[in-house]
Design a protein around this motif. Structure first.
Motif, mmCIF file in Angstrom:
data_model
loop_
_atom_site.group_PDB
_atom_site.id
_atom_site.type_symbol
_atom_site.label_atom_id
_atom_site.label_comp_id
_atom_site.label_asym_id
_atom_site.label_seq_id
_atom_site.Cartn_x
_atom_site.Cartn_y
_atom_site.Cartn_z
ATOM 1 N N ARG A 20 0.843 -1.194 0.000
ATOM 2 C CA ARG A 20 0.000 0.000 0.000
ATOM 3 C C ARG A 20 0.882 1.248 0.000
ATOM 4 N NH1 ARG A 20 -5.211 1.401 0.991
ATOM 5 N NH2 ARG A 20 -5.651 3.189 2.315
ATOM 6 N N THR A 21 0.489 2.231 -0.773
ATOM 7 C CA THR A 21 1.266 3.472 -0.816
ATOM 8 C C THR A 21 1.161 4.195 0.520
ATOM 9 O OG1 THR A 21 -0.601 4.679 -1.759
ATOM 10 C CG2 THR A 21 1.003 3.720 -3.312
ATOM 11 N N GLY A 103 3.258 6.193 -11.301
ATOM 12 C CA GLY A 103 3.239 6.763 -9.965
ATOM 13 C C GLY A 103 4.377 7.736 -9.725
ATOM 14 N N VAL A 133 -0.033 11.921 -0.558
ATOM 15 C CA VAL A 133 -0.088 10.467 -0.777
ATOM 16 C C VAL A 133 -1.529 9.986 -0.761
ATOM 17 C CG1 VAL A 133 0.447 8.251 0.325
ATOM 18 C CG2 VAL A 133 2.245 9.953 0.025
ATOM 19 N N GLU A 134 -2.296 10.460 0.205
ATOM 20 C CA GLU A 134 -3.705 10.053 0.302
ATOM 21 C C GLU A 134 -4.490 10.518 -0.925
ATOM 22 O OE1 GLU A 134 -7.003 8.198 1.650
ATOM 23 O OE2 GLU A 134 -5.007 8.055 2.539
ATOM 24 N N TRP A 136 -3.450 10.963 -3.991
ATOM 25 C CA TRP A 136 -3.103 10.195 -5.188
ATOM 26 C C TRP A 136 -3.418 8.706 -5.064
ATOM 27 C CZ3 TRP A 136 -1.902 12.381 -9.677
ATOM 28 C CH2 TRP A 136 -1.389 13.683 -9.686
ATOM 29 N N ARG A 137 -3.724 8.232 -3.858
ATOM 30 C CA ARG A 137 -3.780 6.794 -3.587
ATOM 31 C C ARG A 137 -4.669 6.017 -4.554
ATOM 32 N NH1 ARG A 137 -3.832 5.990 2.133
ATOM 33 N NH2 ARG A 137 -1.621 5.530 1.876
ATOM 34 N N ASP A 138 -5.869 6.450 -4.805
ATOM 35 C CA ASP A 138 -6.805 5.689 -5.631
ATOM 36 C C ASP A 138 -6.810 6.116 -7.088
ATOM 37 O OD1 ASP A 138 -7.626 4.081 -3.465
ATOM 38 O OD2 ASP A 138 -8.993 5.644 -2.778
ATOM 39 N N THR A 139 -5.721 6.720 -7.534
ATOM 40 C CA THR A 139 -5.589 7.113 -8.937
ATOM 41 C C THR A 139 -4.677 6.105 -9.642
ATOM 42 O OG1 THR A 139 -3.593 8.476 -8.700
ATOM 43 C CG2 THR A 139 -5.720 9.528 -8.182
ATOM 44 N N THR A 141 -1.877 6.851 -10.763
ATOM 45 C CA THR A 141 -0.493 7.262 -10.494
ATOM 46 C C THR A 141 -0.336 7.583 -9.006
ATOM 47 O OG1 THR A 141 -1.066 9.526 -11.148
ATOM 48 C CG2 THR A 141 -0.003 8.118 -12.820
ATOM 49 N N PRO A 142 -0.301 6.565 -8.156
ATOM 50 C CA PRO A 142 -0.173 6.822 -6.715
ATOM 51 C C PRO A 142 1.167 7.457 -6.370
ATOM 52 C CG PRO A 142 0.130 4.495 -7.184
ATOM 53 C CD PRO A 142 -0.302 5.139 -8.473
#
Length: 199
Positions: A20-21, A103, A133-134, A136-139, A141-142
């Motif tokens: 997980r990122t 990413g 970070v949060e 970008w998480r569900d894109t 490109t995290p």
């Protein structure tokens, strides 16, 4: 005990989307280790996997203003960047001038001067990174931020990046976890000086 091989495996797991990122502490393999095994360094590996990399080398930074200026250079931020925390947050959740295929990987090194001389700015920087970070998480490109620890110094509240255990290995004591913005109300907001976590 973290070895160079563990650090390499953790990076591979991260780039492949098996972790997980988040914002993590990561002990990068020493350059000679990469040369010994004939592999490219972490930037080349990340780039090959489609991740755009940024290095935030804060070795000469001692306060928030210096850090904000450094980020403008490290991320090649546009002219409208106002060198304040809100503007940095806006830029890190945009990055339209720095497209990536898979990413964004940010390496933050030599941060102890900022942590010691301007603890509030240090924790604010961690919060801004965690919020980016949060975002970008569900894109597609995290974003991941890797904080390089200094020997004998660990950042309180930031988990260490560890490889996923192989099916036959027991799970590590410290699982990679979500990184929430730090709580500045306590005394533990600065670096935690204890035994070197990576050796």
């Amino acid at each position: 005990m973290t070895t160079d091989r563990d650090a390499e495996r953790a990076l591979d797991d991260l780039l492949a989307g098996r972790l997980r990122t988040g914002v993590y502490q990561w002990r990068a393999p020493v350059p000679t280790a990469w040369a010994t095994v004939g592999e490219p360094d972490w930037r080349d590996r990340a780039a090959k996997a489609g991740w755009r990399t940024f290095t935030v080398d804060a070795g000469r930074v001692r306060d928030g203003d210096g850090f904000l200026k450094l980020c403008g250079e490290a991320f090649d931020l546009p002219e409208w960047y106002g060198e304040n925390w809100d503007a940095l947050q806006d830029c890190l959740t945009d990055l339209s001038w720095a497209p990536a295929r898979h990413g964004y990987l940010v390496l933050w090194e030599r941060w102890t001067g900022l942590a010691e001389d301007d603890r509030k700015a240090f924790r604010t920087a961690l919060d801004v990174f965690a919020e980016a970070v949060e975002w970008w998480r569900d894109t597609g490109t995290p974003m991941v931020v890797l904080v390089l620890p200094t020997p004998g110094v660990e950042v309180a509240g930031i988990p260490r990046l560890a490889p996923r255990p192989a099916p036959s290995e027991p799970a590590a004591d410290t699982e990679p976890a979500d990184t929430e913005p730090a709580d500045d109300s306590g005394d533990d907001s600065g670096p935690d000086r204890r035994g070197d976590p990576g050796r």
